[in-house]
Design a protein around this motif. Structure first.
Motif, short mmCIF file in Angstrom:
data_model
loop_
_atom_site.label_atom_id
_atom_site.label_comp_id
_atom_site.label_asym_id
_atom_site.label_seq_id
_atom_site.Cartn_x
_atom_site.Cartn_y
_atom_site.Cartn_z
N ASP A 180 0.81 -1.02 0.00
CA ASP A 180 -0.03 0.00 0.02
C ASP A 180 0.80 1.32 -0.24
OD1 ASP A 180 -2.21 -1.45 0.24
OD2 ASP A 180 -2.53 -1.40 2.30
N LYS A 181 0.57 2.23 -0.94
CA LYS A 181 1.27 3.64 -0.96
C LYS A 181 0.60 4.40 0.23
CE LYS A 181 3.38 3.72 -5.35
NZ LYS A 181 3.34 4.63 -6.59
N LYS A 182 1.41 4.89 0.87
CA LYS A 182 0.77 5.91 1.76
C LYS A 182 0.72 7.31 1.14
CE LYS A 182 2.39 3.81 5.89
NZ LYS A 182 3.13 3.89 7.15
N ALA A 183 0.00 8.34 1.57
CA ALA A 183 -0.47 9.59 0.84
C ALA A 183 0.76 10.31 1.12
CB ALA A 183 -1.59 10.25 1.60
N ASP A 184 1.57 11.27 0.18
CA ASP A 184 2.57 12.09 0.35
C ASP A 184 1.98 13.45 0.46
OD1 ASP A 184 5.02 13.26 0.37
OD2 ASP A 184 5.34 13.05 -2.01
N PHE A 185 2.07 14.00 1.62
CA PHE A 185 1.94 15.39 2.17
C PHE A 185 2.99 16.22 2.20
CE2 PHE A 185 -1.71 12.90 3.74
CZ PHE A 185 -2.67 13.41 3.04
N SER A 186 4.11 15.93 1.70
CA SER A 186 5.58 16.48 2.03
C SER A 186 5.42 17.89 1.21
CB SER A 186 6.68 15.75 1.51
OG SER A 186 6.70 15.46 0.14
N GLY A 187 4.54 18.04 0.21
CA GLY A 187 4.59 19.29 -0.59
C GLY A 187 3.66 20.33 -0.21
N VAL A 188 2.77 19.94 1.08
CA VAL A 188 1.48 20.80 1.25
C VAL A 188 2.02 21.98 2.29
CG1 VAL A 188 -0.83 20.69 2.81
CG2 VAL A 188 -0.26 18.65 1.36
N THR A 189 1.45 23.09 2.25
CA THR A 189 1.93 23.94 3.20
C THR A 189 0.54 24.63 3.47
OG1 THR A 189 2.01 25.75 1.29
CG2 THR A 189 4.06 24.73 2.13
N SER A 190 0.42 25.42 4.46
CA SER A 190 -0.72 26.28 5.00
C SER A 190 -0.44 27.59 5.52
CB SER A 190 -1.46 25.35 5.94
OG SER A 190 -0.70 25.44 7.34
N LYS A 191 -1.31 28.41 5.29
CA LYS A 191 -0.90 29.79 5.96
C LYS A 191 -2.31 30.40 6.28
CE LYS A 191 0.37 34.17 4.42
NZ LYS A 191 0.87 35.17 3.22
N VAL A 192 -2.38 31.11 7.42
CA VAL A 192 -3.57 31.60 7.92
C VAL A 192 -3.52 33.14 7.96
CG1 VAL A 192 -5.30 32.00 9.90
CG2 VAL A 192 -4.23 29.87 9.38
N ASP A 193 -4.35 33.76 7.23
CA ASP A 193 -4.17 35.12 7.25
C ASP A 193 -5.59 35.94 7.64
OD1 ASP A 193 -3.53 37.82 6.60
OD2 ASP A 193 -3.78 37.63 4.25
N THR A 194 -5.41 36.99 8.38
CA THR A 194 -6.75 37.48 9.04
C THR A 194 -6.38 38.89 8.94
OG1 THR A 194 -8.23 37.39 10.81
CG2 THR A 194 -5.75 37.13 11.44
N THR A 195 -7.65 39.46 9.02
CA THR A 195 -7.77 41.28 9.28
C THR A 195 -8.34 41.55 10.48
OG1 THR A 195 -9.67 41.31 8.14
CG2 THR A 195 -7.72 41.69 6.58
N ALA A 196 -8.78 40.38 11.19
CA ALA A 196 -8.99 40.67 12.71
C ALA A 196 -8.04 41.20 13.72
CB ALA A 196 -9.82 39.41 13.24
N GLU A 197 -8.43 42.10 14.42
CA GLU A 197 -7.33 42.74 15.38
C GLU A 197 -7.31 41.62 16.49
OE1 GLU A 197 -8.32 46.29 17.02
OE2 GLU A 197 -8.80 47.16 15.01
N LYS A 198 -6.18 41.45 17.19
CA LYS A 198 -6.00 40.33 18.47
C LYS A 198 -7.01 41.10 19.33
CE LYS A 198 -2.60 38.43 21.07
NZ LYS A 198 -1.02 38.32 21.40
N VAL A 199 -7.78 40.14 20.00
CA VAL A 199 -8.47 40.72 21.13
C VAL A 199 -7.86 40.15 22.43
CG1 VAL A 199 -10.75 40.55 22.36
CG2 VAL A 199 -10.65 40.63 19.92
N GLU A 200 -7.53 40.88 23.42
CA GLU A 200 -6.75 40.47 24.51
C GLU A 200 -7.87 39.42 25.49
OE1 GLU A 200 -3.48 40.58 25.64
OE2 GLU A 200 -3.18 41.52 23.61
N LYS A 201 -9.15 40.35 25.67
CA LYS A 201 -10.00 39.48 26.76
C LYS A 201 -11.38 39.97 26.04
CE LYS A 201 -9.66 39.42 31.47
NZ LYS A 201 -9.39 39.97 32.87
#
Length: 102
Positions: free
Chosen positions: A5-26
């Motif tokens: 069985d061949k295993k899936a190759d995820f070595s070329g996968v990247t992710s990025k999260v981009d948000t315009t929301a301000e960081k909320v402290e509390k």
């Protein structure tokens, strides 16, 4: 002949999260209010009973249940169906002990 069985190759996968929301402290819940409305009736705790023992008086029983001997009349009134005289209770009688407001 079986192939491994061949295993899936995820070595070329990247992710990025981009948000315009301000960081909320509390989180600010200062403007939040809540209320509960109910149509249910307030239910009093179940009535207790007490079996009279030799030497008991209504005052003694009232002191035991209510902390005040002066509340004996509440027990007498709750048991008028079997008591004609508050001074004539008998061992073995089962008395209703009503719930009273302090």
């Amino acid at each position: 002949m079986t192939t491994p069985d061949k295993k899936a190759d995820f070595s070329g996968v990247t992710s990025k999260v981009d948000t315009t929301a301000e960081k909320v402290e509390k989180a600010d819940f200062s403007g939040v209010t809540a209320s509960v409305d109910t149509t249910a009736e307030k239910v009093a705790p179940a009535e207790q009973t007490y079996t009279v023992e030799k030497g008991d008086t209504l005052s003694h029983i009232a002191k035991q249940f209510y902390g005040k001997a002066s509340q004996w009349n509440a027990i007498f009134e709750a048991n008028r169906d079997q008591l004609d005289d508050p001074d004539k209770i008998k061992p073995g009688q089962v008395l209703k002990i009503p719930n009273i407001q302090s």
